[in-house]
Design a protein around this motif. Structure first.
Motif, short mmCIF file in Angstrom:
data_model
loop_
_atom_site.label_atom_id
_atom_site.label_comp_id
_atom_site.label_asym_id
_atom_site.label_seq_id
_atom_site.Cartn_x
_atom_site.Cartn_y
_atom_site.Cartn_z
N CYS A 76 -2.65 11.46 1.23
CA CYS A 76 -3.11 12.91 2.96
C CYS A 76 -3.07 13.65 1.77
O CYS A 76 -2.00 14.15 1.14
CB CYS A 76 -1.77 12.14 3.60
SG CYS A 76 -1.61 10.62 4.38
N GLU A 103 -9.70 8.58 7.01
CA GLU A 103 -9.57 7.41 8.17
C GLU A 103 -8.81 7.87 9.08
O GLU A 103 -9.05 7.71 10.35
CB GLU A 103 -8.37 6.27 7.64
CG GLU A 103 -9.65 5.54 6.33
CD GLU A 103 -8.06 4.33 6.36
OE1 GLU A 103 -7.50 3.64 7.96
OE2 GLU A 103 -7.34 4.83 5.07
N ILE A 127 1.16 5.18 -0.64
CA ILE A 127 0.65 6.63 -0.12
C ILE A 127 1.28 7.97 -1.10
O ILE A 127 2.91 7.71 -0.89
CB ILE A 127 1.21 6.89 1.79
CG1 ILE A 127 0.77 5.95 2.63
CG2 ILE A 127 0.70 8.51 2.54
CD1 ILE A 127 0.95 6.08 4.31
N TYR A 183 -1.85 7.21 9.97
CA TYR A 183 -0.65 8.26 10.03
C TYR A 183 0.14 9.60 10.38
O TYR A 183 -1.10 9.57 11.63
CB TYR A 183 -1.32 9.15 8.91
CG TYR A 183 -0.22 9.64 7.72
CD1 TYR A 183 0.19 8.95 6.49
CD2 TYR A 183 -0.31 10.92 7.94
CE1 TYR A 183 1.90 9.59 5.75
CE2 TYR A 183 0.51 12.02 6.93
CZ TYR A 183 1.08 10.83 6.41
OH TYR A 183 2.99 11.31 5.13
N SER A 218 -3.11 4.98 -0.82
CA SER A 218 -4.37 5.92 -0.35
C SER A 218 -3.61 7.37 -0.32
O SER A 218 -1.83 7.77 -0.85
CB SER A 218 -4.41 5.41 0.67
OG SER A 218 -4.07 4.25 1.32
N ASN A 251 1.09 -0.96 0.03
CA ASN A 251 0.04 -0.22 -0.05
C ASN A 251 0.70 1.06 -0.16
O ASN A 251 1.44 1.54 0.61
CB ASN A 251 -1.31 0.02 1.19
CG ASN A 251 -1.78 1.48 1.38
OD1 ASN A 251 -2.56 1.25 0.39
ND2 ASN A 251 -2.46 2.18 2.68
N LYS A 261 -6.64 8.40 2.95
CA LYS A 261 -5.92 7.87 4.23
C LYS A 261 -5.61 9.11 5.70
O LYS A 261 -6.50 8.56 6.91
CB LYS A 261 -4.57 7.57 4.65
CG LYS A 261 -3.68 6.67 5.81
CD LYS A 261 -3.01 6.14 4.81
CE LYS A 261 -2.14 4.72 5.55
NZ LYS A 261 -3.22 3.90 6.08
N ILE A 268 -9.33 7.24 -1.84
CA ILE A 268 -9.36 7.17 -0.70
C ILE A 268 -8.59 8.27 -0.11
O ILE A 268 -7.69 8.36 -0.12
CB ILE A 268 -8.33 5.47 -0.24
CG1 ILE A 268 -8.82 5.00 -0.92
CG2 ILE A 268 -7.78 5.36 0.98
CD1 ILE A 268 -8.51 3.25 -1.09
#
Length: 264
Positions: A67, A116, A44, A209, A65, A42, A93, A91
Motif C-alpha cells: 500500500c 486493487e 501488508i 483496504y 501486498s 497475507n 493492494k 502487487i
C-alpha cells in the motif's frame, strides 16, 4: 539476533539499527511470521507519505501486498521516475494519491491504474484519469475542478458494453466544484428504474483496504438506489446513485433477473 525497542511515538516495537540491514532483517521477520501463521497469511507493507523522493525500500517477499501513500505537488515533472517506482512493487493492494495540476500524465497501462483499490484527491478529474483507465476493483475519487459530465457518461457506457472495468466492484466520485447533472447522465446511459413502490436492495462490499484504519467501517458506503444499468456481456447489474455533487456506482455479482428477485 534482531533487537527491538519500544517506539515512544506510537508505542509499538521497532527494530534497532534497521536502516543498516533492511533486506535481511525484513526477510527474517517475515519468514518468522510465515513459520507461525503459515503460507496462507497475507501481509501488508505500507509506504507512507512519499513526496518528491521516490527512493524507498521495496522488499521482495512472498505473500505480501503493498500500500502506497503518495503526494504530487504542482508542476510535477518526474513521471518516468514515478512509473518506475510503481513498477518496483509486485502487487499494489491500495494507493492513496493527492495530485495537483501537472502537464505529465500516467501511462494508461501504469501499475497505478492496476492497483486493487485507490483513493485519490485530485485537482482535475483527468489527472489521474481514473474514469478512463482504472483496472482495479474499488476507487474513491475526490475532484476539485469539474467541468462536464461526458466522462462519467463514457465511464458507465464502457462498463455497460463490457469494454472496460471488468473487475470493478465500487466507485465513488465527488466533485467539489461543479454539479453532476443527474438527468443528463441517466438519459445518456439509458438507465433502468426499479418500481418506486419497492425498496431497492443495498449494495455494499468489503473494503479492500482502509487508510483510516481506526473505527472505520469494514464495508464500502451503502448504495440504495432505484436506478441501475445492465452489462451487455453477462447481464450483470450495477446500482447508480447520483446526488448533487456525487455519483456512487456499485456492481452486483448478480444478473438482472437475480437482482430484481431480491425485491420480491
Amino acid at each position: 539476533m534482531i533487537e527491538f525497542q519500544m517506539c515512544k511515538y506510537n508505542h509499538v516495537p521497532k527494530v534497532c539499527d534497521y536502516d543498516r540491514d533492511k533486506e535481511s532483517v525484513t526477510e527474517s521477520i517475515h519468514n518468522y511470521f510465515l513459520d507461525i501463521f503459515g503460507s496462507s497469511t497475507n501481509c501488508i507493507w505500507r509506504v507512507n507519505k512519499i513526496e518528491e523522493d521516490f527512493i524507498t525500500f521495496v522488499p521482495k517477499l512472498n505473500n505480501v501486498s503493498f500500500c502506497v501513500d503518495l503526494r504530487l505537488d504542482e508542476e510535477f515533472t518526474e513521471m518516468a521516475i514515478l512509473e518506475t517506482f510503481f513498477f518496483s512493487f509486485p502487487i499494489l493492494k491500495s494507493v492513496r494519491l493527492e495530485a495537483a495540476l501537472t502537464t505529465e500524465l500516467f501511462n494508461p497501462e501504469s501499475k497505478f491504474y492496476q492497483a486493487e483499490s485507490i483513493c485519490v484527491n485530485q485537482f482535475q478529474h483527468t489527472f489521474p484519469n481514473v474514469l478512463r483507465h482504472f483496472q482495479g476493483r474499488q476507487a474513491i475519487v475526490n475532484c476539485t475542478q469539474w467541468g462536464a459530465s461526458e466522462d462519467l457518461i463514457e465511464f458507465v457506457n464502457r462498463w455497460k458494453s463490457g469494454e472496460a472495468f471488468q473487475k470493478l466492484e465500487y466507485l465513488y466520485f465527488k466533485s467539489w466544484d461543479g454539479e453532476i447533472l443527474e438527468n443528463q447522465i441517466l438519459n445518456e446511459i439509458e438507465a433502468k428504474y426499479i418500481d418506486s413502490t419497492k425498496q431497492p436492495p443495498t449494495h455494499s462490499v468489503p473494503k479492500i483496504y482502509d487508510w483510516h484504519r481506526v473505527h472505520a467501517e469494514p464495508n464500502t458506503d451503502p448504495i440504495i438506489s432505484h436506478t441501475y444499468v445492465v452489462r451487455a456481456t453477462d447481464n450483470h447489474v450495477a446500482s447508480i446513485l447520483i446526488q448533487e455533487r456525487t455519483i456512487s456506482f456499485g456492481v452486483w455479482n448478480k444478473t438482472e433477473e437475480e437482482f430484481l428477485r431480491l425485491m420480491d
